[in-house]
Design a protein around this motif. Structure first.
Motif, PDB file in Angstrom:
ATOM      1  N   SER A  56      56.968 104.280  46.532  1.00 56.38           N
ATOM      2  CA  SER A  56      56.150 105.275  45.833  1.00 56.38           C
ATOM      3  C   SER A  56      56.041 106.589  46.612  1.00 56.38           C
ATOM      4  O   SER A  56      55.612 107.597  46.043  1.00 56.38           O
ATOM      5  CB  SER A  56      54.756 104.709  45.568  1.00 56.38           C
ATOM      6  N   PHE A  57      56.405 106.599  47.881  1.00 58.02           N
ATOM      7  CA  PHE A  57      56.369 107.824  48.683  1.00 58.02           C
ATOM      8  C   PHE A  57      57.724 108.529  48.728  1.00 58.02           C
ATOM      9  O   PHE A  57      57.909 109.456  49.523  1.00 58.02           O
ATOM     10  CB  PHE A  57      55.914 107.505  50.101  1.00 58.02           C
ATOM     11  N   GLY A  70      56.195 112.074  50.192  1.00 58.39           N
ATOM     12  CA  GLY A  70      54.797 112.013  50.572  1.00 58.39           C
ATOM     13  C   GLY A  70      53.913 111.569  49.418  1.00 58.39           C
ATOM     14  O   GLY A  70      54.198 110.581  48.728  1.00 58.39           O
ATOM     15  N   LEU A  71      52.852 112.303  49.187  1.00 56.42           N
ATOM     16  CA  LEU A  71      51.899 111.977  48.119  1.00 56.42           C
ATOM     17  C   LEU A  71      52.208 112.704  46.811  1.00 56.42           C
ATOM     18  O   LEU A  71      51.370 112.707  45.896  1.00 56.42           O
ATOM     19  CB  LEU A  71      50.480 112.318  48.566  1.00 56.42           C
ATOM     20  N   ASN A  73      54.171 111.999  44.333  1.00 50.81           N
ATOM     21  CA  ASN A  73      54.185 111.145  43.143  1.00 50.81           C
ATOM     22  C   ASN A  73      52.770 110.841  42.666  1.00 50.81           C
ATOM     23  O   ASN A  73      52.512 110.798  41.449  1.00 50.81           O
ATOM     24  CB  ASN A  73      54.929 109.846  43.439  1.00 50.81           C
ATOM     25  N   TYR A  74      51.835 110.642  43.603  1.00 45.96           N
ATOM     26  CA  TYR A  74      50.458 110.366  43.218  1.00 45.96           C
ATOM     27  C   TYR A  74      49.774 111.624  42.695  1.00 45.96           C
ATOM     28  O   TYR A  74      48.950 111.549  41.769  1.00 45.96           O
ATOM     29  CB  TYR A  74      49.687 109.787  44.406  1.00 45.96           C
ATOM     30  N   GLN A  75      50.096 112.772  43.259  1.00 47.31           N
ATOM     31  CA  GLN A  75      49.563 114.019  42.730  1.00 47.31           C
ATOM     32  C   GLN A  75      50.077 114.272  41.318  1.00 47.31           C
ATOM     33  O   GLN A  75      49.336 114.746  40.450  1.00 47.31           O
ATOM     34  CB  GLN A  75      49.948 115.172  43.654  1.00 47.31           C
ATOM     35  N   TYR A 282      58.379 107.590  41.312  1.00 48.66           N
ATOM     36  CA  TYR A 282      57.198 107.859  40.489  1.00 48.66           C
ATOM     37  C   TYR A 282      56.769 106.612  39.734  1.00 48.66           C
ATOM     38  O   TYR A 282      55.576 106.340  39.585  1.00 48.66           O
ATOM     39  CB  TYR A 282      57.504 109.002  39.522  1.00 48.66           C
ATOM     40  N   ALA A 285      54.783 104.527  41.990  1.00 52.88           N
ATOM     41  CA  ALA A 285      53.429 105.060  42.148  1.00 52.88           C
ATOM     42  C   ALA A 285      52.546 104.652  40.973  1.00 52.88           C
ATOM     43  O   ALA A 285      51.370 104.292  41.154  1.00 52.88           O
ATOM     44  CB  ALA A 285      53.488 106.589  42.273  1.00 52.88           C
TER      45      ALA A 285
END
Length: 312
Positions: A56-57, A70-71, A73-75, A282, A285
């Protein structure tokens, strides 16, 4: 020749070495089975979760090497309206499935437990549990033809009595309701079997005392039976919610997530992102967020159970 003391010793003492060997073998067998189960859980559950968390990163389309993101995908998840909508659809459908499945399962269990003999309870448990043994894909294909707006058997028989065709799978609300009903129909046998077994385990002396005190059937159910089987209700609610939050087969096979995105669940969104758009980072994530959401809902259920569940 055994000594006189050995002859006078109790038989259990004389057989102690053999009993120890038997106990040792049983312990080894037990630890081997536990180890096998732990190996299965590690290989097929824990390691895939860790791999998804790591993936997911990254940005990865299978073709090119993974790139660390990094983050990002979560953003992206928290700004992706179609994916957020799929989570909202999942939560709404899951709540409807759990409420209907538990209430219908409990209603049927109470009727069968009160009105039927031992043979009748066995017959109904087998009958209601049979749909759960059928392939979900096969059931979904069959139900898709059955609820077809133009050629389905249900609309055909409704037309015979003058009722116009119902858009079961071609309207957003109709598709959601139809899928919820099909899932409940296939899964209710599990909760039904659990509740029948729990009701049969309610102490008879408690029910007799309630009857002597003048409690009617409804009051006995609400004040005695349901509190006594509340641990079983909690277990059924947790399992039903976990399964409903992972709903995929029925909406994907019957509607492909449509009409529009009315039945696009979180798992369908995850599948489309990963296997159709080749955005596996993605997609991973989305899977991790869904896992965290399921864990949060399960935690809320257990927290609520502190005041609602009665342990004997």
């Amino acid at each position: 020749m055994p000594s006189p003391e050995a002859k006078r010793a109790p038989r259990s003492v004389r057989r102690r070495p053999g009993a120890r060997r038997t106990a040792r073998r049983e312990a080894i067998f037990g630890f081997a089975m536990i180890g096998l189960a732990m190996l299965f859980v590690t290989v097929f559950t824990f390691l895939p979760i860790v791999a998804s968390l790591g993936l997911s990163f990254f940005d990865w389309d299978v073709i090119s090497p993974p790139k660390f993101a990094g983050l990002a995908n979560y953003q992206r998840f928290f700004t992706d309206q179609p994916v957020l909508q799929s989570f909202a659809v999942t939560i709404c459908m899951a709540l409807a499935i759990v409420v209907l499945q538990l209430s219908l399962g409990l209603f049927l269990a109470v009727l069968v437990n009160q009105r039927t003999s031992k043979f009748g309870r066995t017959f109904f448990r087998t009958t209601f549990y049979l749909p759960l043994l059928a392939s979900t894909a096969a059931v979904s294909i069959f139900m898709g033809y059955l609820f077809d707006a133009k050629f389905g058997a249900i609309n055909y028989y409704l037309g015979l009595v003058g009722i116009p065709p119902v858009p079961w799978l071609t309207s957003p609300l109709g598709a959601q309701i139809t899928i919820v009903l099909i899932v409940v129909w296939q899964q209710v046998g599990f909760t039904f079997v659990l509740f029948v077994s729990a009701l049969m385990a309610v102490p008879v002396d408690v029910l007799e005392a309630a009857s002597i005190d003048g409690a009617g059937p409804l009051r006995t159910l609400l004040r005695i039976k349901i509190p006594l089987i509340s641990p079983t209700i909690l277990f059924a609610a947790v399992i039903a919610m976990i399964n409903a939050m992972q709903l995929f087969d029925q909406p994907y096979i019957m509607t492909k997530g449509g009409p529009g995105s009315a039945t696009t669940t979180a798992t369908i969104s995850m599948y489309q992102t990963g296997f159709q758009n080749l955005q596996f980072g993605y997609s991973s994530a989305i899977a991790i967020v869904l896992l965290l959401l399921i864990l949060a809902i399960t935690g809320i259920q257990f927290l609520a159970s502190r005041k609602l569940v009665f342990y004997q």
